[in-house]
Motif scaffolding. Structure first.
Motif, short mmCIF file in Angstrom:
data_model
loop_
_atom_site.label_atom_id
_atom_site.label_comp_id
_atom_site.label_asym_id
_atom_site.label_seq_id
_atom_site.Cartn_x
_atom_site.Cartn_y
_atom_site.Cartn_z
N UNK A 1 7.68 16.96 15.08
CA UNK A 1 7.74 17.67 14.15
C UNK A 1 6.93 18.20 14.45
N UNK A 2 7.84 20.24 13.89
CA UNK A 2 7.10 21.44 14.55
C UNK A 2 7.12 22.03 13.25
N UNK A 3 6.74 21.75 11.79
CA UNK A 3 7.22 22.23 10.18
C UNK A 3 5.47 21.49 9.77
N UNK A 4 5.28 23.06 9.48
CA UNK A 4 3.26 22.94 9.25
C UNK A 4 3.22 21.58 7.70
N UNK A 5 4.40 22.23 6.72
CA UNK A 5 4.71 21.91 5.49
C UNK A 5 4.45 20.48 5.46
N UNK A 6 5.37 19.88 6.13
CA UNK A 6 6.19 18.52 6.30
C UNK A 6 5.37 17.89 7.59
N UNK A 7 4.43 18.35 8.08
CA UNK A 7 3.47 17.91 8.98
C UNK A 7 2.20 17.25 8.14
N UNK A 8 1.94 17.74 7.22
CA UNK A 8 0.99 17.57 6.20
C UNK A 8 1.40 16.62 5.13
N UNK A 9 2.98 16.31 4.71
CA UNK A 9 3.36 15.95 3.92
C UNK A 9 3.39 14.67 4.72
N UNK A 10 3.66 14.39 5.53
CA UNK A 10 3.94 13.20 6.60
C UNK A 10 2.41 12.57 6.45
N UNK A 11 1.43 13.04 7.03
CA UNK A 11 0.59 12.30 7.23
C UNK A 11 -0.53 12.18 5.86
N UNK A 12 0.50 12.76 4.88
CA UNK A 12 -1.17 11.70 3.52
C UNK A 12 0.45 10.99 3.22
N UNK A 13 1.29 10.37 3.79
CA UNK A 13 2.05 9.49 3.01
C UNK A 13 1.84 7.82 3.90
N UNK A 14 1.07 7.61 3.78
CA UNK A 14 0.88 6.05 5.42
C UNK A 14 1.86 4.95 4.64
N UNK A 15 1.67 5.36 3.21
CA UNK A 15 3.34 3.83 2.54
C UNK A 15 4.25 4.82 2.71
N UNK A 16 5.25 5.62 3.57
CA UNK A 16 6.43 5.77 4.27
C UNK A 16 6.45 5.81 5.88
N UNK A 17 4.76 6.23 6.23
CA UNK A 17 4.73 7.00 7.85
C UNK A 17 3.81 6.24 8.30
N UNK A 18 3.46 4.63 9.46
CA UNK A 18 2.69 3.85 10.00
C UNK A 18 2.34 4.45 10.89
N UNK A 19 0.72 3.60 11.08
CA UNK A 19 0.36 4.10 12.90
C UNK A 19 0.41 2.76 13.37
N UNK A 20 0.47 1.49 12.78
CA UNK A 20 0.72 0.68 13.26
C UNK A 20 2.18 0.31 14.59
N UNK A 21 1.97 0.94 15.73
CA UNK A 21 2.90 0.36 16.42
C UNK A 21 3.94 -0.24 17.05
N UNK A 22 3.02 -1.85 16.27
CA UNK A 22 4.17 -3.16 16.27
C UNK A 22 5.65 -2.82 15.79
N UNK A 23 5.29 -1.66 15.04
CA UNK A 23 7.04 -1.91 14.15
C UNK A 23 7.42 -0.78 14.20
#
Ligand code: HEM
Length: 491
Positions: free
Chosen positions: A92-114
């Motif tokens: 992802x190369x878009x500033x606003x969407x990167x920020x949105x994504x980082x602030x939505x951990x219920x949609x975008x997780x860090x647990x790579x086992x998923x």
């Protein structure tokens, strides 16, 4: 005790292999401007292999900034990439969407086992690319588990007196400069910027400096061209963290590791070892290359240098300028998509991984339209950059990172008269990593100077973490044996 982290992170640096190919034509499914939303219709394909950009290919000599720009022009904000041959992800190369994504951990997780590539067996999480492996530390956890693992780090860092810390960092920086100031020449990465953060963190761990020099040396060896040296270094790093936890278990002190061990989060010894390893991997290269990129900017950009020396651009504003334009971080660790979503017009499938292109987002035309600062002519006087991340995983030590970097830069400017680059700027070699942005060496020349006076004992007492006395003979524990082995390598 046998705490042995099975994988040591290194900020994503990896050896070079082959040239970067030209990016594929524009992907009509990707466009900019729409927030992240749940997708109602069926997900889009991930692009054919020929469309995917191979992130594992080496950095071109001119760096990757132009590559991100070309990709944005051809693909829009979301680019299909390969992390290693056949292993797919998005960038992802878009500033606003990167920020949105980082602030939505219920949609975008860090647990790579998923991650679907792992679930379907195409990658082995123990061996995959940096930051897509899985480790039992805060960086790879979500929700309540993340809170449990982050709290000991946060609480330990919060206890630090930053005034005392500033004196500690200054003294370490002065000692490093003392080691080359009479020479009139130095490599500001190898002799200084690489060492300073490792020594600072090692002192937070309550160890003598010799262990900090070893930590820095082991990190450098991880990138050695000789595979045997690399394996030895990875093994050495494992032993450093295992030995550190073991020593603190036997003799707790007033240090970050002992505090993490006693924290109500009740970390296991193995978790403490991985948390300590995270603190090193998250701080070392980032801080080193923030100092390196800032010094390179000062040495090569007359406009910035004069704004800084005329006091129109403070050191902290200079660091922000560099974090916007020359951030040490190119890509943030991949997030795993937890349900089908739409980003812009692209539909992303549950289980996909999205890497966040911080450098690309910083050059998003949507955030580059601000009016230039009348004093400096720079359009970057804001701290809204993503160099410290955002959302629940954002850097818990940004104040400390800034302190080390600003002190590091200030000490060089104060101590090295007539500082100049010793080579043509075009000869500076970029790091090969797609994750980090910096140069491998920064050779400089200056007027030879004198070592600093040893600080008064009183000043030492006012430091946050006064140096731990060097041991005449390292103890006969895992850490002591590792230091003896390391010293043997150097002889
Ligand atoms: C200039 C220096 C630094 C920069 C640019 C930086 C940047 C970052 C970024 C971007 C993240 C977010 C990672 C993500 O969301 O995937 C992060 C996380 C982290 N940083 Fe820093 N950092 C710096 C210095 C430090 C220092 C000095 C420490 C510790 C002493 C530290 C400890 C951490 C830790 C533990 C995390 C993981 C937090 C979590 O996952 O909850 N960083 N850092």
């Amino acid at each position: 005790m046998t705490t042995t982290p099975h994988h040591v992170e290194n900020g994503g640096e990896r050896p070079a292999s082959a040239p970067v190919r030209n990016p594929a034509p524009h992907d009509p499914t990707a466009s900019r401007g729409c927030p992240v939303t749940a997708a109602q219709d069926s997900p889009a394909a991930h692009g054919s292999p020929a469309d995917r950009i191979r992130l594992y290919e080496p950095t071109p000599p001119e760096g990757r900034t132009k590559l991100w720009k070309r990709l944005r022009e051809r693909h829009g904000p979301l680019v299909p990439v390969e992390l290693e041959p056949g292993v797919r992800a998005w960038l992802l190369l878009d500033y606003r969407e990167t920020l949105t994504l980082l602030q939505q951990p219920h949609l975008f997780a860090r647990d790579t086992r998923k991650w679907r590539e792992a679930v379907e067996g195409r990658v082995d999480l123990d061996r995959t690319v940096p930051m897509m492996t899985w480790l039992p530390n805060a960086l790879y956890a979500d929700g309540a588990e993340h809170a449990r693992l982050r709290a000991p780090i946060m609480d330990g860092l919060t206890r630090i007196d930053m005034n005392g810390m500033a004196r500690t960092v200054r003294r370490i920086a002065d000692e490093l400069v003392d080691s080359f100031v009479t020479r009139g020449s130095a490599d500001l990465i190898g002799d200084y910027a690489g060492q300073l953060p490792a020594l600072v963190v090692n002192r937070l761990f309550g160890l003598p400096d010799s262990y900090g020099h070893m930590l820095n040396g082991l990190t450098a060896l991880i990138f050695h061209e000789d595979a045997q040296r690399t394996d030895e270094a990875i093994n050495g790093m494992r032993q450093y963290f295992a030995g550190l936890v073991s020593r603190k278990a036997d003799a707790p002190g007033d240090d970050l590791v002992s505090q993490m061990m006693a924290h109500p989060s009740k970390l296991t010894p193995l978790e403490v070892a991985y948390e300590a390893s995270l603190i090193v991997s998250a701080s070392h290269m980032m801080t080193a290359h923030l100092i390196g990129n800032t010094m390179r900017t000062l040495l090569t950009d007359d406009r910035i240098r004069s704004a800084h020396t005329d006091a129109r651009l403070s050191t902290h504003d200079l660091l922000d300028h560099v974090m916007w334009n020359d951030s040490p971080l190119q890509l943030l660790a991949g997030r795993i998509v937890l349900q089908d979503v739409r980003i812009g017009k692209a539909r992303i499938r549950k289980g996909d991984a999205i890497y966040l292109g911080v450098e690309g987002a910083h050059h998003d035309p949507a955030v580059r339209v601000g009016r230039p600062d009348p004093d400096t002519g720079l359009a970057s006087g804001s701290r809204a950059h993503l160099a410290f991340g955002a959302g629940p995983h954002s850097c818990p030590a940004r104040e400390m990172g800034r302190l080390v970097a600003s002190t590091g830069v200030t000490v060089l400017q104060e101590r090295l008269g007539g500082l100049r680059l010793a080579v043509d700027p075009r000869e500076l070699r970029p790091l090969a990593s797609p994750f980090l942005h910096g140069v491998r060496e920064l050779p400089v020349a200056f007027q030879p100077g004198r070592p600093s006076e040893p600080p008064a004992a009183q000043t030492q007492q006012m430091e946050q973490v006064p140096p731990v006395a060097e041991e005449e003979q390292p103890p006969e524990d895992l850490l002591g044996r590792l230091l003896n082995w390391w010293r043997g390598l150097g002889s």
